[in-house]
Design a protein around this motif. Structure first.
Motif, PDB file in Angstrom:
ATOM      1  N   TRP A 186      38.075  36.946  20.432  1.00  0.00           N
ATOM      2  CA  TRP A 186      37.354  37.446  21.591  1.00  0.00           C
ATOM      3  C   TRP A 186      36.678  36.320  22.358  1.00  0.00           C
ATOM      4  CZ3 TRP A 186      32.233  37.377  23.090  1.00  0.00           C
ATOM      5  CH2 TRP A 186      31.897  38.178  24.168  1.00  0.00           C
ATOM      6  N   GLN A 187      36.771  36.346  23.662  1.00  0.00           N
ATOM      7  CA  GLN A 187      36.102  35.401  24.546  1.00  0.00           C
ATOM      8  C   GLN A 187      35.361  36.191  25.619  1.00  0.00           C
ATOM      9  OE1 GLN A 187      35.939  32.018  24.521  1.00  0.00           O
ATOM     10  NE2 GLN A 187      36.924  32.123  22.517  1.00  0.00           N
ATOM     11  N   PRO A 188      34.183  35.757  26.009  1.00  0.00           N
ATOM     12  CA  PRO A 188      33.458  36.493  27.044  1.00  0.00           C
ATOM     13  C   PRO A 188      34.140  36.339  28.390  1.00  0.00           C
ATOM     14  CG  PRO A 188      32.285  34.500  26.459  1.00  0.00           C
ATOM     15  CD  PRO A 188      33.439  34.614  25.513  1.00  0.00           C
ATOM     16  N   GLN A 189      33.996  37.343  29.218  1.00  0.00           N
ATOM     17  CA  GLN A 189      34.594  37.304  30.542  1.00  0.00           C
ATOM     18  C   GLN A 189      33.540  36.913  31.567  1.00  0.00           C
ATOM     19  OE1 GLN A 189      36.626  40.892  31.416  1.00  0.00           O
ATOM     20  NE2 GLN A 189      37.946  40.787  29.622  1.00  0.00           N
ATOM     21  N   ALA A 190      33.993  36.553  32.749  1.00  0.00           N
ATOM     22  CA  ALA A 190      33.077  36.158  33.816  1.00  0.00           C
ATOM     23  C   ALA A 190      32.205  37.337  34.219  1.00  0.00           C
ATOM     24  CB  ALA A 190      33.863  35.662  35.019  1.00  0.00           C
ATOM     25  N   TRP A 191      30.964  37.065  34.589  1.00  0.00           N
ATOM     26  CA  TRP A 191      30.023  38.100  34.939  1.00  0.00           C
ATOM     27  C   TRP A 191      30.233  38.494  36.383  1.00  0.00           C
ATOM     28  CZ3 TRP A 191      25.415  37.883  38.089  1.00  0.00           C
ATOM     29  CH2 TRP A 191      24.625  39.023  37.988  1.00  0.00           C
ATOM     30  N   THR A 192      30.365  39.791  36.598  1.00  0.00           N
ATOM     31  CA  THR A 192      30.498  40.326  37.961  1.00  0.00           C
ATOM     32  C   THR A 192      29.420  41.369  38.132  1.00  0.00           C
ATOM     33  OG1 THR A 192      32.096  41.926  37.167  1.00  0.00           O
ATOM     34  CG2 THR A 192      32.981  39.909  38.120  1.00  0.00           C
ATOM     35  N   PRO A 193      28.444  41.108  39.002  1.00  0.00           N
ATOM     36  CA  PRO A 193      27.360  42.065  39.165  1.00  0.00           C
ATOM     37  C   PRO A 193      27.839  43.335  39.843  1.00  0.00           C
ATOM     38  CG  PRO A 193      27.152  40.306  40.756  1.00  0.00           C
ATOM     39  CD  PRO A 193      28.307  39.947  39.869  1.00  0.00           C
ATOM     40  N   ALA A 194      27.280  44.445  39.384  1.00  0.00           N
ATOM     41  CA  ALA A 194      27.627  45.732  40.008  1.00  0.00           C
ATOM     42  C   ALA A 194      26.838  45.877  41.307  1.00  0.00           C
ATOM     43  CB  ALA A 194      27.278  46.861  39.051  1.00  0.00           C
ATOM     44  N   SER A 195      27.365  46.657  42.203  1.00  0.00           N
ATOM     45  CA  SER A 195      26.655  46.864  43.475  1.00  0.00           C
ATOM     46  C   SER A 195      25.417  47.678  43.205  1.00  0.00           C
ATOM     47  CB  SER A 195      27.576  47.580  44.471  1.00  0.00           C
ATOM     48  OG  SER A 195      27.910  48.838  43.960  1.00  0.00           O
ATOM     49  N   PRO A 196      24.321  47.358  43.892  1.00  0.00           N
ATOM     50  CA  PRO A 196      23.071  48.098  43.622  1.00  0.00           C
ATOM     51  C   PRO A 196      23.197  49.539  44.090  1.00  0.00           C
ATOM     52  CG  PRO A 196      22.782  46.623  45.492  1.00  0.00           C
ATOM     53  CD  PRO A 196      24.157  46.358  44.920  1.00  0.00           C
ATOM     54  N   GLY A 197      22.788  50.417  43.216  1.00  0.00           N
ATOM     55  CA  GLY A 197      22.828  51.849  43.549  1.00  0.00           C
ATOM     56  C   GLY A 197      21.501  52.302  44.158  1.00  0.00           C
ATOM     57  N   LYS A 198      21.419  53.575  44.464  1.00  0.00           N
ATOM     58  CA  LYS A 198      20.191  54.101  45.022  1.00  0.00           C
ATOM     59  C   LYS A 198      19.135  54.198  43.931  1.00  0.00           C
ATOM     60  CE  LYS A 198      22.172  56.838  48.708  1.00  0.00           C
ATOM     61  NZ  LYS A 198      22.255  58.162  49.312  1.00  0.00           N
ATOM     62  N   GLN A 199      17.978  53.923  44.268  1.00  0.00           N
ATOM     63  CA  GLN A 199      16.890  53.980  43.284  1.00  0.00           C
ATOM     64  C   GLN A 199      15.966  55.111  43.558  1.00  0.00           C
ATOM     65  OE1 GLN A 199      15.017  50.161  43.231  1.00  0.00           O
ATOM     66  NE2 GLN A 199      16.680  49.240  42.099  1.00  0.00           N
TER      67      GLN A 199
END
Length: 178
Positions: free
Chosen positions: A165-178
């Motif tokens: 196992w190798q970690p994958q690149a980080w992709t931030p999720a789009s901000p949702g409504k708060q």
């Protein structure tokens, strides 16, 4: 009532008197030899300055003031000589001196260290620096041991599923409504 305490080499006089407001200790002042000289331009020696500030109990004597002037003259002369010695030394910032174009850039100091090998091939090998040349011969030389290749324990495949196992690149999720 003013009490005369002394004078310096410039002719300035130093006085002490009882203050009407502060009667615990005497107040000390300096008067210039020329009344037209403002107090800000008055040159006072360190000894008299100590006396004025009550850090010195006794006023300095004339002999002490003269010896201090001689000490300052000697110090200036020693500083001048030190500056001359410093200026005479070559600086590391100066360009290097011109060398002959036929000489190498660095010359060894001991040319004997660059002489070719003089011992016969049968006496080659590891020798003790303390032992003489007659003590070492080819029969006493230890056999060369081949180095075993060290096994890196981190490269050993242990077979667990998590090893690959190798970690994958980080992709931030789009901000949702708060």
């Amino acid at each position: 009532m003013n009490i005369w305490s002394g004078s310096d080499l410039n002719g300035n006089t130093f006085w002490e008197f009882k203050d009407s407001f502060e009667s615990n200790r005497f107040r000390r002042i300096a008067q210039a030899h020329d009344p037209r000289v403002p107090y800000a331009d008055l040159k006072i020696s360190p000894q008299w300055h100590q006396w004025l500030r009550h850090t010195r109990f006794d006023p300095p004597s004339m002999l002490e003031q003269q010896s201090d002037v001689q000490r300052q003259v000697q110090l200036k002369q020693l500083a001048r000589l030190a500056d001359e010695r410093w200026a005479a030394k070559p600086s590391l910032l100066d360009p290097p001196p011109e060398t002959s174009k036929y000489e190498p850039a660095t010359m060894p100091r001991d040319r004997g260290g660059y002489v070719g090998q003089t011992e016969p091939k049968e006496k080659e090998g590891v020798r003790n620096d303390v032992a003489s040349a007659s003590d070492t011969d080819a029969s006493q030389a230890p056999e060369r041991v081949q180095k075993k290749e060290k096994i890196n324990p981190w490269k050993v495949n242990r077979g667990s599923p998590g090893e690959e196992w190798q970690p994958q690149a980080w992709t931030p999720a789009s901000p949702g409504k708060q």
